[in-house]
Design a protein around this motif. Structure first.
Motif, PDB file in Angstrom:
ATOM      1  N   SER A 199       0.823  -1.212   0.000  1.00 50.94           N
ATOM      2  CA  SER A 199       0.000   0.000   0.000  1.00 50.94           C
ATOM      3  C   SER A 199       0.853   1.257   0.000  1.00 50.94           C
ATOM      4  CB  SER A 199      -0.934   0.007   1.216  1.00 50.94           C
ATOM      5  OG  SER A 199      -0.198   0.027   2.428  1.00 50.94           O
ATOM      6  N   VAL A 200       2.034   1.184   0.598  1.00 48.10           N
ATOM      7  CA  VAL A 200       2.948   2.334   0.595  1.00 48.10           C
ATOM      8  C   VAL A 200       3.382   2.652  -0.830  1.00 48.10           C
ATOM      9  CG1 VAL A 200       5.207   3.164   1.355  1.00 48.10           C
ATOM     10  CG2 VAL A 200       3.753   1.865   2.935  1.00 48.10           C
ATOM     11  N   PHE A 201       3.692   1.634  -1.590  1.00 47.36           N
ATOM     12  CA  PHE A 201       4.142   1.841  -2.965  1.00 47.36           C
ATOM     13  C   PHE A 201       2.969   2.218  -3.875  1.00 47.36           C
ATOM     14  CE2 PHE A 201       7.076  -1.257  -0.996  1.00 47.36           C
ATOM     15  CZ  PHE A 201       8.165  -0.393  -0.887  1.00 47.36           C
ATOM     16  N   ASP A 202       1.792   1.704  -3.576  1.00 46.94           N
ATOM     17  CA  ASP A 202       0.605   2.124  -4.323  1.00 46.94           C
ATOM     18  C   ASP A 202       0.345   3.612  -4.116  1.00 46.94           C
ATOM     19  OD1 ASP A 202       0.167  -0.400  -5.337  1.00 46.94           O
ATOM     20  OD2 ASP A 202      -1.300  -0.964  -3.805  1.00 46.94           O
ATOM     21  N   ASP A 203       0.579   4.089  -2.900  1.00 46.02           N
ATOM     22  CA  ASP A 203       0.421   5.512  -2.614  1.00 46.02           C
ATOM     23  C   ASP A 203       1.446   6.347  -3.375  1.00 46.02           C
ATOM     24  OD1 ASP A 203      -0.899   7.639  -0.984  1.00 46.02           O
ATOM     25  OD2 ASP A 203       1.119   7.866  -0.166  1.00 46.02           O
ATOM     26  N   ILE A 204       2.671   5.853  -3.460  1.00 44.70           N
ATOM     27  CA  ILE A 204       3.704   6.549  -4.246  1.00 44.70           C
ATOM     28  C   ILE A 204       3.302   6.588  -5.713  1.00 44.70           C
ATOM     29  CG2 ILE A 204       6.116   6.493  -4.997  1.00 44.70           C
ATOM     30  CD1 ILE A 204       6.784   5.167  -2.298  1.00 44.70           C
ATOM     31  N   ARG A 205       2.753   5.484  -6.213  1.00 46.47           N
ATOM     32  CA  ARG A 205       2.290   5.449  -7.601  1.00 46.47           C
ATOM     33  C   ARG A 205       1.184   6.478  -7.837  1.00 46.47           C
ATOM     34  NH1 ARG A 205       4.227  -0.024  -8.122  1.00 46.47           N
ATOM     35  NH2 ARG A 205       2.926  -0.772  -6.415  1.00 46.47           N
ATOM     36  N   ASN A 206       0.212   6.507  -6.949  1.00 48.13           N
ATOM     37  CA  ASN A 206      -0.903   7.438  -7.091  1.00 48.13           C
ATOM     38  C   ASN A 206      -0.418   8.885  -7.090  1.00 48.13           C
ATOM     39  OD1 ASN A 206      -3.760   8.390  -6.928  1.00 48.13           O
ATOM     40  ND2 ASN A 206      -3.122   9.014  -4.875  1.00 48.13           N
ATOM     41  N   GLN A 226       3.942  18.458  -6.522  1.00 46.01           N
ATOM     42  CA  GLN A 226       3.869  18.694  -5.078  1.00 46.01           C
ATOM     43  C   GLN A 226       4.417  17.511  -4.285  1.00 46.01           C
ATOM     44  OE1 GLN A 226       2.847  21.679  -3.571  1.00 46.01           O
ATOM     45  NE2 GLN A 226       3.864  20.650  -1.865  1.00 46.01           N
ATOM     46  N   PHE A 227       4.120  16.309  -4.749  1.00 41.76           N
ATOM     47  CA  PHE A 227       4.586  15.108  -4.063  1.00 41.76           C
ATOM     48  C   PHE A 227       6.104  15.055  -4.013  1.00 41.76           C
ATOM     49  CE2 PHE A 227       5.743  10.498  -4.555  1.00 41.76           C
ATOM     50  CZ  PHE A 227       5.536  10.146  -3.226  1.00 41.76           C
ATOM     51  N   TYR A 228       6.752  15.380  -5.121  1.00 34.57           N
ATOM     52  CA  TYR A 228       8.207  15.344  -5.140  1.00 34.57           C
ATOM     53  C   TYR A 228       8.798  16.335  -4.144  1.00 34.57           C
ATOM     54  CZ  TYR A 228       8.618  12.256  -9.234  1.00 34.57           C
ATOM     55  OH  TYR A 228       8.588  11.189 -10.093  1.00 34.57           O
ATOM     56  N   PHE A 229       8.211  17.514  -4.053  1.00 33.86           N
ATOM     57  CA  PHE A 229       8.749  18.472  -3.097  1.00 33.86           C
ATOM     58  C   PHE A 229       8.515  17.994  -1.662  1.00 33.86           C
ATOM     59  CE2 PHE A 229       9.150  22.323  -0.582  1.00 33.86           C
ATOM     60  CZ  PHE A 229      10.313  22.854  -1.108  1.00 33.86           C
ATOM     61  N   ASP A 230       7.326  17.483  -1.391  1.00 29.59           N
ATOM     62  CA  ASP A 230       7.012  16.998  -0.041  1.00 29.59           C
ATOM     63  C   ASP A 230       7.917  15.832   0.360  1.00 29.59           C
ATOM     64  OD1 ASP A 230       4.998  18.880   0.063  1.00 29.59           O
ATOM     65  OD2 ASP A 230       3.379  17.449  -0.346  1.00 29.59           O
ATOM     66  N   LEU A 231       8.296  15.017  -0.608  1.00 25.36           N
ATOM     67  CA  LEU A 231       9.090  13.829  -0.320  1.00 25.36           C
ATOM     68  C   LEU A 231      10.499  14.170   0.156  1.00 25.36           C
ATOM     69  CD1 LEU A 231       8.865  10.745  -0.354  1.00 25.36           C
ATOM     70  CD2 LEU A 231       9.662  10.774  -2.733  1.00 25.36           C
ATOM     71  N   CYS A 274       9.218   2.730 -12.551  1.00 22.02           N
ATOM     72  CA  CYS A 274      10.378   2.427 -11.713  1.00 22.02           C
ATOM     73  C   CYS A 274       9.979   2.143 -10.261  1.00 22.02           C
ATOM     74  CB  CYS A 274      11.392   3.560 -11.783  1.00 22.02           C
ATOM     75  SG  CYS A 274      12.995   3.162 -11.052  1.00 22.02           S
ATOM     76  N   ILE A 275       8.805   2.584  -9.846  1.00 21.03           N
ATOM     77  CA  ILE A 275       8.351   2.296  -8.483  1.00 21.03           C
ATOM     78  C   ILE A 275       8.255   0.792  -8.265  1.00 21.03           C
ATOM     79  CG2 ILE A 275       6.472   2.596  -6.824  1.00 21.03           C
ATOM     80  CD1 ILE A 275       5.884   5.286  -8.393  1.00 21.03           C
ATOM     81  N   LYS A 276       7.697   0.097  -9.232  1.00 20.91           N
ATOM     82  CA  LYS A 276       7.626  -1.366  -9.154  1.00 20.91           C
ATOM     83  C   LYS A 276       9.030  -1.971  -9.152  1.00 20.91           C
ATOM     84  CE  LYS A 276       5.673  -5.424 -11.522  1.00 20.91           C
ATOM     85  NZ  LYS A 276       4.869  -5.929 -10.402  1.00 20.91           N
ATOM     86  N   VAL A 277       9.919  -1.387  -9.947  1.00 18.91           N
ATOM     87  CA  VAL A 277      11.278  -1.908 -10.057  1.00 18.91           C
ATOM     88  C   VAL A 277      11.995  -1.839  -8.712  1.00 18.91           C
ATOM     89  CG1 VAL A 277      13.493  -1.689 -11.226  1.00 18.91           C
ATOM     90  CG2 VAL A 277      11.383  -1.221 -12.487  1.00 18.91           C
ATOM     91  N   PHE A 278      11.975  -0.653  -8.071  1.00 20.36           N
ATOM     92  CA  PHE A 278      12.740  -0.535  -6.829  1.00 20.36           C
ATOM     93  C   PHE A 278      12.065  -1.219  -5.645  1.00 20.36           C
ATOM     94  CE2 PHE A 278      10.647   3.821  -6.347  1.00 20.36           C
ATOM     95  CZ  PHE A 278      10.015   3.596  -5.128  1.00 20.36           C
ATOM     96  N   SER A 279      10.756  -1.427  -5.709  1.00 20.97           N
ATOM     97  CA  SER A 279      10.067  -2.009  -4.557  1.00 20.97           C
ATOM     98  C   SER A 279       9.927  -3.524  -4.634  1.00 20.97           C
ATOM     99  CB  SER A 279       8.681  -1.387  -4.399  1.00 20.97           C
ATOM    100  OG  SER A 279       7.855  -1.652  -5.522  1.00 20.97           O
ATOM    101  N   GLU A 280       9.822  -4.088  -5.839  1.00 20.47           N
ATOM    102  CA  GLU A 280       9.496  -5.504  -5.979  1.00 20.47           C
ATOM    103  C   GLU A 280      10.619  -6.375  -6.544  1.00 20.47           C
ATOM    104  OE1 GLU A 280       5.591  -6.315  -7.605  1.00 20.47           O
ATOM    105  OE2 GLU A 280       4.921  -4.283  -7.113  1.00 20.47           O
ATOM    106  N   THR A 281      11.674  -5.773  -7.094  1.00 23.65           N
ATOM    107  CA  THR A 281      12.777  -6.579  -7.609  1.00 23.65           C
ATOM    108  C   THR A 281      13.493  -7.270  -6.452  1.00 23.65           C
ATOM    109  OG1 THR A 281      13.086  -5.021  -9.446  1.00 23.65           O
ATOM    110  CG2 THR A 281      14.878  -6.565  -8.991  1.00 23.65           C
ATOM    111  N   ASP A 282      13.722  -8.557  -6.613  1.00 22.59           N
ATOM    112  CA  ASP A 282      14.404  -9.348  -5.588  1.00 22.59           C
ATOM    113  C   ASP A 282      15.878  -9.521  -5.985  1.00 22.59           C
ATOM    114  OD1 ASP A 282      15.319 -11.195  -3.724  1.00 22.59           O
ATOM    115  OD2 ASP A 282      13.479 -12.395  -3.777  1.00 22.59           O
TER     116      ASP A 282
END
Length: 273
Positions: free
Chosen positions: A139-146, A154-159, A196-204
């Motif tokens: 859910s954390v990565f889904d939120d980043i995707r959204n 705005q998200f990039y600045f907040d991050l 790339c969100i999927k890449v950095f979060s789910e690659t093993d």
């Protein structure tokens, strides 16, 4: 501007300064080679050849909608290394770039890479699963995707706030660092960043870590709010054959920037061993 054209037509922007033993720097999501300014300058001044590239879809490289997976990222690095005829190279990766380094070392780097450095890096794997029960919930990565898809600016600045630990008591906030992070992020492609969100979060990267024989330095802050220390650095250090773990109390995810004097000193000392 220096670029190379890859076999699929994508152009990769890179910086290549100096002579001596090459050090190749791999940036994190969603940034560019500019995120390594403090390291490029430091190591160039000490006689190293420093190279940093913008990953496909990031920075000044082609904003292709294709090829956003870790195997392709590592293959792109291999093409760059061969084009620049880099031998005995040290590869240093931050965050997603750390995953790129260890995948490159395992799949393409034999005989070309002498040492690997993972800084605040994502391996072995970030996302929570049955095999990784203490990982980060999807859910954390889904939120980043959204937020990337719908509120990117705005998200990039907040991050930048958790990225640099600016929400911690006593933190010295630099608006320049925040705006430079935002600038780098907004230069890249929204499609590349989303994929790339999927890449950095789910690659093993478990097998990559197990298979490399070269010395591996793992540097991580124990107050990393982006890539949790216990789920990444601690596990990665146990998987590599020839690893060194340096833990930095209170350091944030973006410590190569905010704590560059310490990071550069320790990195140079380890390289010289």
């Amino acid at each position: 501007m220096s670029t190379i054209k890859l076999k699929d037509g994508v152009e990769i922007f890179y910086k290549d300064w100096g002579t001596g033993q090459p050090i190749v720097f791999h940036h994190g999501w969603p940034l560019s080679s500019e995120d390594w300014d403090a390291q490029l300058f430091f190591f160039l001044e000490r006689g190293y050849r420093v190279i940093a590239h913008d990953r496909r879809g990031h920075g000044r490289s082609t904003q292709t909608p294709y090829g956003h997976d870790m195997d392709t990222y590592a293959s792109d690095v291999y093409e760059l290394v061969k084009a620049l005829d880099l031998k005995d190279a040290i590869h240093v990766g931050h965050s997603t770039g750390g995953g790129e380094v260890i995948r490159y070392a395992n799949k393409f780097g034999k005989g070309l890479i002498s040492k690997a450095v993972l800084i605040s890096a994502v391996p072995p794997v970030m996302v929570k699963s049955e095999a990784n029960p203490d990982g980060v919930d999807i859910s954390v990565f889904d939120d980043i995707r959204n937020n990337t898809a719908n509120h990117r600016s705005q998200f990039y600045f907040d991050l930048t706030v958790p990225f640099y630990g600016y929400n911690r008591e006593g933190a010295k906030v630099s608006s320049g660092i925040q705006h430079n992070w935002w600038r780098q992020g907004m230069m890249g492609s929204i499609k590349a960043h989303y994929d790339c969100i999927k890449v950095f979060s789910e690659t093993d990267f478990t097998e990559d870590l197990k298979n490399v024989d070269i010395p591996v330095l793992i540097m991580h802050g124990d107050d990393d709010q982006i890539v949790p220390y216990a789920n990444s650095a601690v596990k990665a250090a146990k998987l590599v054959k020839n690893g060194t773990l340096i833990t930095y109390p209170g350091f944030p995810h973006g410590m190569p920037t905010t704590e560059h004097e310490t990071i550069n000193k320790d990195l140079l000392e380890w390289i010289k061993k």
